[in-house]
Each structure stands twice: as C-alpha cells, then as structure tokens.
Design a protein around this motif. Sequence first.
Motif, PDB file in Angstrom:
ATOM      1  N   MET A   1       0.821  -1.192   0.000  1.00 42.94           N
ATOM      2  CA  MET A   1       0.000   0.000   0.000  1.00 42.94           C
ATOM      3  C   MET A   1       0.868   1.260   0.000  1.00 42.94           C
ATOM      4  N   THR A   2       1.837   1.334   0.901  1.00 43.26           N
ATOM      5  CA  THR A   2       2.690   2.516   0.995  1.00 43.26           C
ATOM      6  C   THR A   2       3.537   2.694  -0.251  1.00 43.26           C
ATOM      7  N   ILE A   3       4.086   1.604  -0.771  1.00 43.63           N
ATOM      8  CA  ILE A   3       4.915   1.706  -1.973  1.00 43.63           C
ATOM      9  C   ILE A   3       4.102   2.289  -3.108  1.00 43.63           C
ATOM     10  N   LYS A   4       2.871   1.849  -3.246  1.00 47.12           N
ATOM     11  CA  LYS A   4       1.999   2.367  -4.293  1.00 47.12           C
ATOM     12  C   LYS A   4       1.778   3.868  -4.110  1.00 47.12           C
ATOM     13  N   LEU A  25      11.206  12.737   5.068  1.00 48.18           N
ATOM     14  CA  LEU A  25      11.497  11.644   5.991  1.00 48.18           C
ATOM     15  C   LEU A  25      10.326  11.331   6.917  1.00 48.18           C
ATOM     16  N   LEU A  26       9.670  12.328   7.458  1.00 44.25           N
ATOM     17  CA  LEU A  26       8.578  12.064   8.395  1.00 44.25           C
ATOM     18  C   LEU A  26       7.407  11.362   7.711  1.00 44.25           C
ATOM     19  N   PHE A  27       7.088  11.768   6.499  1.00 47.50           N
ATOM     20  CA  PHE A  27       6.045  11.068   5.742  1.00 47.50           C
ATOM     21  C   PHE A  27       6.471   9.637   5.462  1.00 47.50           C
ATOM     22  N   LEU A  28       7.701   9.456   5.004  1.00 49.39           N
ATOM     23  CA  LEU A  28       8.174   8.125   4.648  1.00 49.39           C
ATOM     24  C   LEU A  28       8.168   7.183   5.853  1.00 49.39           C
ATOM     25  N   THR A  29       8.663   7.643   6.990  1.00 52.08           N
ATOM     26  CA  THR A  29       8.691   6.765   8.168  1.00 52.08           C
ATOM     27  C   THR A  29       7.283   6.467   8.663  1.00 52.08           C
ATOM     28  N   ASP A 139      17.817  -8.768   0.758  1.00 53.23           N
ATOM     29  CA  ASP A 139      19.242  -8.537   1.014  1.00 53.23           C
ATOM     30  C   ASP A 139      19.564  -8.047   2.420  1.00 53.23           C
ATOM     31  N   GLY A 140      18.932  -8.590   3.433  1.00 49.18           N
ATOM     32  CA  GLY A 140      19.236  -8.188   4.803  1.00 49.18           C
ATOM     33  C   GLY A 140      18.747  -6.802   5.164  1.00 49.18           C
ATOM     34  N   LEU A 141      17.955  -6.203   4.285  1.00 47.80           N
ATOM     35  CA  LEU A 141      17.458  -4.845   4.533  1.00 47.80           C
ATOM     36  C   LEU A 141      16.665  -4.761   5.833  1.00 47.80           C
ATOM     37  N   GLY A 142      15.910  -5.803   6.152  1.00 48.51           N
ATOM     38  CA  GLY A 142      15.101  -5.791   7.367  1.00 48.51           C
ATOM     39  C   GLY A 142      15.938  -5.656   8.621  1.00 48.51           C
ATOM     40  N   GLN A 143      16.996  -6.443   8.720  1.00 48.71           N
ATOM     41  CA  GLN A 143      17.877  -6.361   9.898  1.00 48.71           C
ATOM     42  C   GLN A 143      18.599  -5.011   9.944  1.00 48.71           C
ATOM     43  N   ASP A 144      19.045  -4.528   8.778  1.00 50.96           N
ATOM     44  CA  ASP A 144      19.703  -3.221   8.725  1.00 50.96           C
ATOM     45  C   ASP A 144      18.736  -2.110   9.144  1.00 50.96           C
ATOM     46  N   LEU A 145      17.507  -2.198   8.644  1.00 48.94           N
ATOM     47  CA  LEU A 145      16.499  -1.200   8.979  1.00 48.94           C
ATOM     48  C   LEU A 145      16.223  -1.195  10.479  1.00 48.94           C
ATOM     49  N   LYS A 146      16.057  -2.370  11.050  1.00 51.47           N
ATOM     50  CA  LYS A 146      15.782  -2.463  12.484  1.00 51.47           C
ATOM     51  C   LYS A 146      16.941  -1.876  13.298  1.00 51.47           C
ATOM     52  N   ALA A 147      18.170  -2.212  12.933  1.00 54.32           N
ATOM     53  CA  ALA A 147      19.334  -1.680  13.650  1.00 54.32           C
ATOM     54  C   ALA A 147      19.400  -0.159  13.534  1.00 54.32           C
ATOM     55  N   VAL A 149      16.864   1.952  12.920  1.00 52.13           N
ATOM     56  CA  VAL A 149      15.749   2.572  13.644  1.00 52.13           C
ATOM     57  C   VAL A 149      15.990   2.504  15.154  1.00 52.13           C
ATOM     58  N   LYS A 150      16.542   1.399  15.642  1.00 56.93           N
ATOM     59  CA  LYS A 150      16.867   1.307  17.075  1.00 56.93           C
ATOM     60  C   LYS A 150      17.901   2.365  17.465  1.00 56.93           C
ATOM     61  N   ARG A 151      18.883   2.555  16.603  1.00 57.70           N
ATOM     62  CA  ARG A 151      19.913   3.575  16.872  1.00 57.70           C
ATOM     63  C   ARG A 151      19.289   4.970  16.862  1.00 57.70           C
ATOM     64  N   LEU A 152      18.460   5.237  15.873  1.00 58.15           N
ATOM     65  CA  LEU A 152      17.776   6.523  15.776  1.00 58.15           C
ATOM     66  C   LEU A 152      16.891   6.749  17.001  1.00 58.15           C
ATOM     67  N   HIS A 153      16.166   5.730  17.404  1.00 57.91           N
ATOM     68  CA  HIS A 153      15.312   5.819  18.590  1.00 57.91           C
ATOM     69  C   HIS A 153      16.146   6.189  19.816  1.00 57.91           C
ATOM     70  N   GLY A 154      17.287   5.533  19.975  1.00 56.64           N
ATOM     71  CA  GLY A 154      18.168   5.827  21.105  1.00 56.64           C
ATOM     72  C   GLY A 154      18.665   7.263  21.105  1.00 56.64           C
ATOM     73  N   VAL A 155      19.009   7.759  19.925  1.00 56.84           N
ATOM     74  CA  VAL A 155      19.487   9.143  19.806  1.00 56.84           C
ATOM     75  C   VAL A 155      18.370  10.140  20.130  1.00 56.84           C
ATOM     76  N   LEU A 156      17.199   9.911  19.557  1.00 59.08           N
ATOM     77  CA  LEU A 156      16.094  10.858  19.742  1.00 59.08           C
ATOM     78  C   LEU A 156      15.512  10.824  21.148  1.00 59.08           C
ATOM     79  N   TRP A 157      15.580   9.670  21.820  1.00 58.36           N
ATOM     80  CA  TRP A 157      15.015   9.535  23.154  1.00 58.36           C
ATOM     81  C   TRP A 157      16.072   9.647  24.255  1.00 58.36           C
ATOM     82  N   ALA A 158      17.312   9.939  23.891  1.00 60.13           N
ATOM     83  CA  ALA A 158      18.391  10.056  24.901  1.00 60.13           C
ATOM     84  C   ALA A 158      17.974  11.102  25.944  1.00 60.13           C
ATOM     85  N   GLY A 159      18.103  10.739  27.198  1.00 59.89           N
ATOM     86  CA  GLY A 159      17.754  11.663  28.274  1.00 59.89           C
ATOM     87  C   GLY A 159      16.277  11.674  28.622  1.00 59.89           C
ATOM     88  N   GLU A 160      15.443  10.938  27.871  1.00 64.53           N
ATOM     89  CA  GLU A 160      14.004  10.914  28.123  1.00 64.53           C
ATOM     90  C   GLU A 160      13.599   9.759  29.030  1.00 64.53           C
TER      91      GLU A 160
END
Length: 162
Positions: A1-4, A25-29, A139-147, A149-160
């Motif tokens: 659906m999103t790709i379409k 980026l915000l729309f895409l995520t 091609d391992g995109l799922g594992q790369d994506l998860k890693a 997003v987890k890193r991004l989450h940690g950066v954005l929520w640091a100190g929260e």
Amino acid sequence: MTIKIVEELEAPATSGTQPFLPDYLLFLTASVSAAMSEEFHEHVRTRGLRVPEWRVLACLHDDDGQMITRLARFAMIEQSRLTRIIDQMDERGLLERRSDKADRRRVRIFLTRTGARLAADLVSEARAHEKRLIKRLPDGLGQDLKATVKRLHGVLWAGEQD
C-alpha cells in the motif's frame, strides 16, 4: 500500500518542481510504519482490542506497574485519552489501578492475570509478525532497517528515560 502511494507521489509534478512527500522523511517513516503495522493491527482487532489497548498491554508486558504519565509516553497516547482507555480496560478485567507503595498519592497500572495472558500471547504473535516482515525485505534490509531505527530511537530519546 505505501509503496503504491510513494510511486504515485513520485510522478513528475505538473509544476515542474520536485515533489515534497516522496522525499520527506517524516512522511516516509510514518507511511512505512502504517504499512508494516496494518496486518498486525487487524489481528489485534480480531482479538477484541483496539490498537491503543494493544499498545498499553505491550508497555505493561515489558514493565508492569507503570504510572499513567510514563505509560502515556511509551504507548504514544495523550494522557486524558489514556485515562479513558484504562477505565475501559479495567472494566473488562485486563488491568487494574493500585496505589504506589512508596507514595500512596500516586497510582500505578498493573495487568490482571487475564491481561497478562493476553499481552503475552499478543507479544509472541507480534514477534512472529515482525520476523515475517523482516524476511520479506531483500538482502538483509530488514535487519539493517531495524538496527538503524533502534539507533535513531536511542538518539532521539536520549535523556528521556525515567
């Protein structure tokens, strides 16, 4: 659906300018999150829950006995709306309010036995759903994506964190 949706948005703009949404980026995520969640959220509804109730169960499964302010933040639900959801879930026997032992003015939210069983089942089903999604990505995109997003989450929520 999103790709379409993105493919439709990437069509050349009639004004000759670069389209905004396919590169925002915000729309895409948000769009990818919605597409990845759609199937599991339908499953949640077949179990008799609304998506916000599933989020509450998942949060309490990880850390039972949370205060409403913290639960609202992690369940991504506005606090006054969460209070109504908690009332409804309490009436259905999925969770209960208890006074904080250290400060009786504070209220904590706990899963009941029924709620804990349902939460454990759904968390197990969510993990299986996630594995299937990750395997569908090439091609391992799922594992790369998860890693990533987890890193991004940690950066954005640091100190929260409490």
